[in-house]
Design a protein around this motif. Structure first.
Motif, PDB file in Angstrom:
ATOM      1  N   ILE A 107       0.835  -1.210   0.000  1.00 53.89           N
ATOM      2  CA  ILE A 107       0.000   0.000   0.000  1.00 53.89           C
ATOM      3  C   ILE A 107       0.866   1.254   0.000  1.00 53.89           C
ATOM      4  N   ASN A 108       1.920   1.233   0.806  1.00 50.10           N
ATOM      5  CA  ASN A 108       2.809   2.400   0.889  1.00 50.10           C
ATOM      6  C   ASN A 108       3.604   2.617  -0.394  1.00 50.10           C
ATOM      7  N   SER A 109       3.718   1.566  -1.227  1.00 52.18           N
ATOM      8  CA  SER A 109       4.462   1.708  -2.475  1.00 52.18           C
ATOM      9  C   SER A 109       3.630   2.362  -3.586  1.00 52.18           C
ATOM     10  N   LEU A 134      -5.514  -0.895  -3.240  1.00 52.08           N
ATOM     11  CA  LEU A 134      -5.211  -2.320  -3.053  1.00 52.08           C
ATOM     12  C   LEU A 134      -4.968  -3.064  -4.368  1.00 52.08           C
ATOM     13  N   PRO A 135      -5.771  -2.842  -5.419  1.00 55.19           N
ATOM     14  CA  PRO A 135      -5.472  -3.548  -6.673  1.00 55.19           C
ATOM     15  C   PRO A 135      -4.067  -3.274  -7.200  1.00 55.19           C
ATOM     16  N   GLN A 136      -3.552  -2.064  -6.967  1.00 50.59           N
ATOM     17  CA  GLN A 136      -2.184  -1.768  -7.392  1.00 50.59           C
ATOM     18  C   GLN A 136      -1.163  -2.327  -6.404  1.00 50.59           C
ATOM     19  N   ALA A 137      -1.513  -2.310  -5.123  1.00 52.03           N
ATOM     20  CA  ALA A 137      -0.585  -2.786  -4.099  1.00 52.03           C
ATOM     21  C   ALA A 137      -0.352  -4.290  -4.200  1.00 52.03           C
ATOM     22  N   VAL A 138      -1.408  -5.034  -4.567  1.00 48.23           N
ATOM     23  CA  VAL A 138      -1.302  -6.497  -4.623  1.00 48.23           C
ATOM     24  C   VAL A 138      -0.185  -6.925  -5.566  1.00 48.23           C
ATOM     25  N   ARG A 139       0.037  -6.154  -6.628  1.00 50.59           N
ATOM     26  CA  ARG A 139       1.057  -6.529  -7.605  1.00 50.59           C
ATOM     27  C   ARG A 139       2.470  -6.463  -7.031  1.00 50.59           C
ATOM     28  N   THR A 140       2.661  -5.672  -6.002  1.00 56.09           N
ATOM     29  CA  THR A 140       3.998  -5.539  -5.427  1.00 56.09           C
ATOM     30  C   THR A 140       4.218  -6.428  -4.206  1.00 56.09           C
ATOM     31  N   VAL A 141       3.144  -7.056  -3.705  1.00 52.30           N
ATOM     32  CA  VAL A 141       3.285  -7.819  -2.465  1.00 52.30           C
ATOM     33  C   VAL A 141       3.356  -9.317  -2.699  1.00 52.30           C
ATOM     34  N   VAL A 142       3.312  -9.768  -3.942  1.00 51.11           N
ATOM     35  CA  VAL A 142       3.356 -11.212  -4.202  1.00 51.11           C
ATOM     36  C   VAL A 142       4.633 -11.847  -3.652  1.00 51.11           C
ATOM     37  N   PRO A 143       5.837 -11.271  -3.908  1.00 50.65           N
ATOM     38  CA  PRO A 143       7.050 -11.913  -3.359  1.00 50.65           C
ATOM     39  C   PRO A 143       7.066 -12.005  -1.832  1.00 50.65           C
ATOM     40  N   PRO A 144       6.817 -10.894  -1.085  1.00 53.72           N
ATOM     41  CA  PRO A 144       6.826 -11.046   0.379  1.00 53.72           C
ATOM     42  C   PRO A 144       5.704 -11.931   0.894  1.00 53.72           C
ATOM     43  N   LEU A 145       4.532 -11.876   0.247  1.00 55.03           N
ATOM     44  CA  LEU A 145       3.445 -12.752   0.669  1.00 55.03           C
ATOM     45  C   LEU A 145       3.788 -14.211   0.416  1.00 55.03           C
ATOM     46  N   GLY A 146       4.496 -14.464  -0.682  1.00 52.69           N
ATOM     47  CA  GLY A 146       4.931 -15.825  -0.971  1.00 52.69           C
ATOM     48  C   GLY A 146       5.823 -16.367   0.131  1.00 52.69           C
ATOM     49  N   SER A 147       6.747 -15.537   0.603  1.00 51.59           N
ATOM     50  CA  SER A 147       7.636 -15.958   1.693  1.00 51.59           C
ATOM     51  C   SER A 147       6.848 -16.233   2.962  1.00 51.59           C
ATOM     52  N   VAL A 148       5.835 -15.403   3.224  1.00 55.11           N
ATOM     53  CA  VAL A 148       5.003 -15.590   4.412  1.00 55.11           C
ATOM     54  C   VAL A 148       4.233 -16.904   4.322  1.00 55.11           C
ATOM     55  N   ILE A 149       3.689 -17.209   3.151  1.00 56.32           N
ATOM     56  CA  ILE A 149       2.910 -18.438   2.983  1.00 56.32           C
ATOM     57  C   ILE A 149       3.797 -19.676   3.129  1.00 56.32           C
ATOM     58  N   ILE A 150       5.002 -19.626   2.543  1.00 59.67           N
ATOM     59  CA  ILE A 150       5.921 -20.761   2.680  1.00 59.67           C
ATOM     60  C   ILE A 150       6.293 -20.967   4.148  1.00 59.67           C
TER      61      ILE A 150
END
Length: 216
Positions: A107-109, A134-150
């Motif tokens: 969101i801050n990005s 949020l629709p724009q923010a989601v595109r930048t959070v996939v990598p950190p969210l991926g790490s969180v999910i793993i």
């Protein structure tokens, strides 16, 4: 390998239960984390306080303590559910703090001008957040969210230690304690089981990240 192949149905059942825990906990943590991220950037101080307090508590509290509280604290208050749900909800609450911070960074990005433009056409905070930011923010959070999910998938092994039963951790305990199998091959099977979950999940998230990168 003989131990693994001889007990393959038990390992497969454990993988299925672990996947079930991760799916429920992942969905719940994404929901709670997204709401908390909205709280964290809200113009209302009470909501920001709730979001900040939640993240501070759960990010700085060990998962084992959260699970102990869920498994043994709630029953003393008269709240009784199967340990499966206590463990799954505890994992979701813990993970939601990390999801919140990942989404908040996204969101801050987003350039402030996007939110200002949304407000200029009469959208409120909630509308501009959900429809524009949020629709724009989601595109930048996939990598950190991926790490969180793993990390959440790996943390599900700790959930298994609290009596959930039927997961990969429980499969290992059953084979070593109840059936007297050697620990090394049994644990090798458990490791392979987790790898069969985390590696495809990582590949899927990597593919999603590349597709999102093209859209940006």
């Amino acid at each position: 390998m003989h131990v693994i192949l001889a007990n393959l149905p038990l390992y497969l059942t454990g993988m299925a239960t672990t996947l079930e825990i991760c799916l429920y906990a992942g969905a719940l943590s994404l929901l709670i984390g997204t709401i908390l991220a909205g709280f964290r950037v809200s113009p209302l101080p009470p909501l920001r306080g709730v979001g900040t307090s939640w993240v501070t508590v759960f990010r700085n509290c060990p998962l084992t303590v959260v699970l102990f509280f869920m498994a043994f604290g709630f029953p003393e208050l008269g709240i009784n559910f199967p340990y499966f749900w206590f463990g799954t909800v505890g994992l979701a609450l813990y993970t939601s703090a990390f999801v919140c911070e990942a989404i908040r960074s996204g969101i801050n990005s987003v350039p402030p001008g996007q939110a200002e433009a949304a407000r200029s056409i009469g959208l409120g905070f909630g509308q501009s957040l959900t429809s524009v930011v949020l629709p724009q923010a989601v595109r930048t959070v996939v990598p950190p969210l991926g790490s969180v999910i793993i990390a959440m998938i790996k943390n599900s092994a700790i959930v298994g230690a609290f009596g959930v039963g039927g997961d990969l951790y429980a499969a290992g305990i059953t084979l070593t304690s109840a059936r007297g199998e050697a620990a090394l091959p049994v644990l090798t099977g458990v490791v392979i089981g987790y790898l069969l979950i985390t590696v495809p999940a990582g590949l899927l998230l990597g593919t999603l990240e590349r597709k999102v990168a093209v859209l940006r």
